[in-house]
Structures are given as C-alpha cells and as structure tokens.
Design a protein around this motif. Sequence first.
Motif, PDB file in Angstrom:
ATOM      1  N   ASN A   1      19.295  -2.734  49.565  1.00 29.78           N
ATOM      2  CA  ASN A   1      19.244  -1.609  50.493  1.00 29.78           C
ATOM      3  C   ASN A   1      20.659  -1.159  50.810  1.00 29.78           C
ATOM      4  O   ASN A   1      21.602  -1.960  50.825  1.00 29.78           O
ATOM      5  CB  ASN A   1      18.518  -2.005  51.775  1.00 29.78           C
ATOM      6  N   LEU A   2      20.809   0.117  51.074  1.00 30.28           N
ATOM      7  CA  LEU A   2      22.121   0.700  51.321  1.00 30.28           C
ATOM      8  C   LEU A   2      22.093   1.422  52.668  1.00 30.28           C
ATOM      9  O   LEU A   2      21.110   2.055  53.024  1.00 30.28           O
ATOM     10  CB  LEU A   2      22.473   1.686  50.203  1.00 30.28           C
ATOM     11  N   PHE A   3      23.188   1.313  53.416  1.00 30.24           N
ATOM     12  CA  PHE A   3      23.308   1.980  54.706  1.00 30.24           C
ATOM     13  C   PHE A   3      24.495   2.937  54.651  1.00 30.24           C
ATOM     14  O   PHE A   3      25.607   2.528  54.296  1.00 30.24           O
ATOM     15  CB  PHE A   3      23.521   0.963  55.828  1.00 30.24           C
ATOM     16  N   VAL A   4      24.261   4.190  54.996  1.00 27.85           N
ATOM     17  CA  VAL A   4      25.306   5.198  54.968  1.00 27.85           C
ATOM     18  C   VAL A   4      25.247   6.008  56.260  1.00 27.85           C
ATOM     19  O   VAL A   4      24.248   5.996  56.977  1.00 27.85           O
ATOM     20  CB  VAL A   4      25.166   6.145  53.751  1.00 27.85           C
ATOM     21  N   VAL A   5      26.340   6.705  56.537  1.00 33.68           N
ATOM     22  CA  VAL A   5      26.430   7.550  57.733  1.00 33.68           C
ATOM     23  C   VAL A   5      26.465   9.003  57.302  1.00 33.68           C
ATOM     24  O   VAL A   5      27.129   9.361  56.327  1.00 33.68           O
ATOM     25  CB  VAL A   5      27.683   7.204  58.561  1.00 33.68           C
ATOM     26  N   GLN A   6      25.725   9.836  58.000  1.00 34.06           N
ATOM     27  CA  GLN A   6      25.727  11.270  57.741  1.00 34.06           C
ATOM     28  C   GLN A   6      27.168  11.805  57.761  1.00 34.06           C
ATOM     29  O   GLN A   6      27.914  11.546  58.713  1.00 34.06           O
ATOM     30  CB  GLN A   6      24.887  11.963  58.811  1.00 34.06           C
ATOM     31  N   PRO A   7      27.579  12.511  56.724  1.00 32.33           N
ATOM     32  CA  PRO A   7      28.976  12.979  56.658  1.00 32.33           C
ATOM     33  C   PRO A   7      29.392  13.832  57.852  1.00 32.33           C
ATOM     34  O   PRO A   7      30.532  13.726  58.322  1.00 32.33           O
ATOM     35  CB  PRO A   7      29.016  13.782  55.358  1.00 32.33           C
TER      36      PRO A   7
ATOM     37  N   PHE B   1      18.955   1.344  44.013  1.00 27.50           N
ATOM     38  CA  PHE B   1      18.863   0.852  45.377  1.00 27.50           C
ATOM     39  C   PHE B   1      17.421   0.911  45.860  1.00 27.50           C
ATOM     40  O   PHE B   1      16.589   1.641  45.299  1.00 27.50           O
ATOM     41  CB  PHE B   1      19.751   1.696  46.306  1.00 27.50           C
ATOM     42  N   GLY B   2      17.145   0.116  46.899  1.00 29.73           N
ATOM     43  CA  GLY B   2      15.867   0.211  47.580  1.00 29.73           C
ATOM     44  C   GLY B   2      15.935   1.338  48.592  1.00 29.73           C
ATOM     45  O   GLY B   2      16.024   2.501  48.241  1.00 29.73           O
ATOM     46  N   ARG B   3      15.942   0.996  49.846  1.00 32.14           N
ATOM     47  CA  ARG B   3      16.106   2.028  50.874  1.00 32.14           C
ATOM     48  C   ARG B   3      17.577   2.460  50.948  1.00 32.14           C
ATOM     49  O   ARG B   3      18.480   1.624  50.889  1.00 32.14           O
ATOM     50  CB  ARG B   3      15.691   1.508  52.245  1.00 32.14           C
ATOM     51  N   ILE B   4      17.768   3.737  51.068  1.00 30.30           N
ATOM     52  CA  ILE B   4      19.081   4.273  51.418  1.00 30.30           C
ATOM     53  C   ILE B   4      18.938   4.828  52.829  1.00 30.30           C
ATOM     54  O   ILE B   4      18.466   5.950  53.041  1.00 30.30           O
ATOM     55  CB  ILE B   4      19.559   5.348  50.431  1.00 30.30           C
ATOM     56  N   SER B   5      19.273   4.002  53.811  1.00 24.60           N
ATOM     57  CA  SER B   5      19.090   4.355  55.219  1.00 24.60           C
ATOM     58  C   SER B   5      20.303   5.128  55.705  1.00 24.60           C
ATOM     59  O   SER B   5      21.426   4.610  55.697  1.00 24.60           O
ATOM     60  CB  SER B   5      18.898   3.097  56.066  1.00 24.60           C
ATOM     61  N   ILE B   6      20.080   6.340  56.119  1.00 28.21           N
ATOM     62  CA  ILE B   6      21.163   7.182  56.617  1.00 28.21           C
ATOM     63  C   ILE B   6      21.084   7.266  58.136  1.00 28.21           C
ATOM     64  O   ILE B   6      20.018   7.454  58.703  1.00 28.21           O
ATOM     65  CB  ILE B   6      21.122   8.595  55.985  1.00 28.21           C
ATOM     66  N   PHE B   7      22.226   7.052  58.782  1.00 35.61           N
ATOM     67  CA  PHE B   7      22.325   7.230  60.220  1.00 35.61           C
ATOM     68  C   PHE B   7      22.702   8.685  60.459  1.00 35.61           C
ATOM     69  O   PHE B   7      23.813   9.104  60.136  1.00 35.61           O
ATOM     70  CB  PHE B   7      23.389   6.309  60.819  1.00 35.61           C
ATOM     71  N   ASP B   8      21.783   9.463  61.023  1.00 33.38           N
ATOM     72  CA  ASP B   8      22.103  10.868  61.263  1.00 33.38           C
ATOM     73  C   ASP B   8      21.989  11.195  62.743  1.00 33.38           C
ATOM     74  O   ASP B   8      21.560  10.365  63.549  1.00 33.38           O
ATOM     75  CB  ASP B   8      21.260  11.800  60.392  1.00 33.38           C
ATOM     76  N   SER B   9      22.390  12.398  63.096  1.00 37.70           N
ATOM     77  CA  SER B   9      22.410  12.829  64.496  1.00 37.70           C
ATOM     78  C   SER B   9      21.521  14.049  64.689  1.00 37.70           C
ATOM     79  O   SER B   9      21.850  14.941  65.461  1.00 37.70           O
ATOM     80  CB  SER B   9      23.850  13.145  64.933  1.00 37.70           C
TER      81      SER B   9
ATOM     82  N   THR C   1      17.626   6.680  62.345  1.00 42.51           N
ATOM     83  CA  THR C   1      17.796   6.146  60.992  1.00 42.51           C
ATOM     84  C   THR C   1      16.597   6.557  60.154  1.00 42.51           C
ATOM     85  O   THR C   1      15.454   6.495  60.627  1.00 42.51           O
ATOM     86  CB  THR C   1      17.891   4.613  61.023  1.00 42.51           C
ATOM     87  N   ARG C   2      16.849   6.957  58.911  1.00 38.19           N
ATOM     88  CA  ARG C   2      15.749   7.346  58.040  1.00 38.19           C
ATOM     89  C   ARG C   2      16.102   7.051  56.583  1.00 38.19           C
ATOM     90  O   ARG C   2      17.263   7.094  56.180  1.00 38.19           O
ATOM     91  CB  ARG C   2      15.390   8.814  58.223  1.00 38.19           C
ATOM     92  N   ASP C   3      15.064   6.725  55.816  1.00 35.67           N
ATOM     93  CA  ASP C   3      15.212   6.397  54.401  1.00 35.67           C
ATOM     94  C   ASP C   3      15.175   7.691  53.585  1.00 35.67           C
ATOM     95  O   ASP C   3      14.163   8.399  53.575  1.00 35.67           O
ATOM     96  CB  ASP C   3      14.093   5.451  53.982  1.00 35.67           C
TER      97      ASP C   3
END
Length: 340
Positions: free
Chosen positions: A24-30, A109-117, A69-71
């Motif tokens: 799984n991968l965790f990224v932040v909204q640009p 990757f499995g989930r790519i969870s993005i932290f967005d606002s 957070t969303r996949d």
Amino acid sequence: PTSPAFPTYPNILATAPPVTIAPNLFVVQPDFVSPLTQQYSLNLEMAVTRDMSVVLGYLGVRGEHLSRTRDTNLLPEVATPATNADGTAITFYRHPGANGVPTRPNPAFGRISIFDSGADSSYNGGFIQLVKRYAHRYQFLTSYTFSKVLDTVPDGTAVVVGADDSKQAQDSLQPNNDRGPGSADIRHRFVFSTVWDVNYWDGSSNLFAKYVLGGWQVAAIAQVQSGRRFNALVSGDPNNDQNTANDRVPGLGRNTIEGPSLQTVDLRISRDIPLYRERVRLRLIGEAFNLTNRANFNGLQNTRAAFNSTTRVYTPRTDFLRPLNTLDPRILQLAVKIIF
C-alpha cells in the motif's frame, strides 16, 4: 535476524528484497490546503423579570478544506445486477475486478491512499434558553436546541488500512456522494439544571428546625436528546474495493438510521452541619447518576444484510438494529467533606 534477506549490521541490502504482495502507498494531495472554519452567531436576550431572562440564538459553523483519506487506485464503479434473498432483482455499484480483488490501475501497488483536503461540513443550530439567576435561594437554566450537521465524511485520522476503513467514504473516487448527516448530528437536545438551597430555617429560633431541617441543598441536571446516527451496512464488500467496513445497503444514503434517544437525570442532595461556629462545617453528599436507571443504548447492530460475492445475493440479518451496549446504569455515590 534469521532470515537470509536480513542484513547484518552495519551492512545494507544490495537490492530491495522480493515483494510477493503489492504494498500500500500513502501520498499527499499536491495542492493540499489547511482546514478553514467560519463561525457566525446571533443572540437576542430579553429580561422577563428582575432575575430571569430568555435568550433566542443561532449558531452556524462552516468547515472547508477538511482532511480525509481515500483510495485512488481503483477503476470507477459500474452498475451490477444482484438479487435479494427473496429473489427480487436489485442493482448495486462495484469496482471492476474478480474474486474479491479489484482491478488496480497501477498493479504495482495495492491501495494508493491519498490525503486530500476536499471534505467539508456545516452546522446550523437554533436555540432558546431560559435563565433564572440565583435569587431567593434558587436558580435554574433550561435550554432547547434544534440543529443539523451535514458533511462529506471528513476525518483526519483515517490513516490505518483496515482499522480505520469505516471512517472513509463508500466510493473513494466520488467521496462527495456521501454527503449526509454527520456522526455528530443530534437533531433535538433539551437540558435542565437547577440548584435549590433549602435552608429556610437557618435563622429560626427553633433549634430542632434549625439543625435538622436547615442546611440542605438540592441540585439536578436532566438531559433529553435525539439518538446518534448510524449507517445501514452490508458485510462482504459488495463494491469490491477491499474495504469491508463501509458498504451500505444499495440505494440508501449515509447515516440514515437514527438510534434510540438519550434520557438521563442526575440528582445531588447535600447538607451542611456546623461543627465549630461558622468556620468548620461537615458536608454530607448523596448523588445519583441516571436516577431512573434508564437503558440508554449507544450501540446498535447496524449490519442489515450479508452479501455473497459469488452468487451476488443479499441476505438480510435477523438481528438488525439489536442494541449492543448502553451507557452507565444508575450509580449511587455518598461522600463526606469537611469545609474550614
């Protein structure tokens, strides 16, 4: 340390060890934006008597750019036929894939969870309050609030895969479709509190009335409010996103179930006994929490049906809406205090 791939300090791995499961991968909204809150209120207070007033008020709160957070490593949902246990046909939406595994646009990757606002919320509440200030040994405060909370599932703590899955929107590619009553939505709330000093005999020349009937105080708090909000869930991951904690019954919105109301009364009776003039007093206290011993349920079996991904059949559960747990029962408490 016994694994052949484990390095021996201070050596390092020459290459990355083989991966048999897509991580799984965790990224932040640009263009992530810090949350913003706007609050506005208006109150009108009027005197009723010399020691009593009534307040009419409104409070609004708007939250924007709230975290969630969303996949995003999923293909868009498509309409899929299914049946209920009684044979009636229904349509639900699922992400493409087979055998309970969604087709990932990025298979590495499995989930790519993005932290967005991108989440938001709103609160609007109107209230009426009647206040009697302390006078003639008595005071009380009572209020009624009518309010509504709407949001799109904001939750800055939904970061642990599996443990926090229930905090996410059902369709993480279209999270704003989950706009509905928030988990904090309490539509009606009534509160009454009072303090009464029953010490009318303190100045009496009758010693019996002064020392037996004097020095008493009664205080109480009563609360009545609407129940909490719940989702009507389905087990079995019908939308095929490997999140089994937030799938709802097809056609139902978010938090459509209003749980049982809360009703409780807390009572306190105390008495001051002079021990040495006015300098030293003995205070006897008796308290009752949830005086009526009402069962205030705060948990329900909100899984309404089970889904079989092979046969695509929804089977209803017979224990739907069964209470699971309650708040505290009646609690009695005694205390003694010396005041000097």
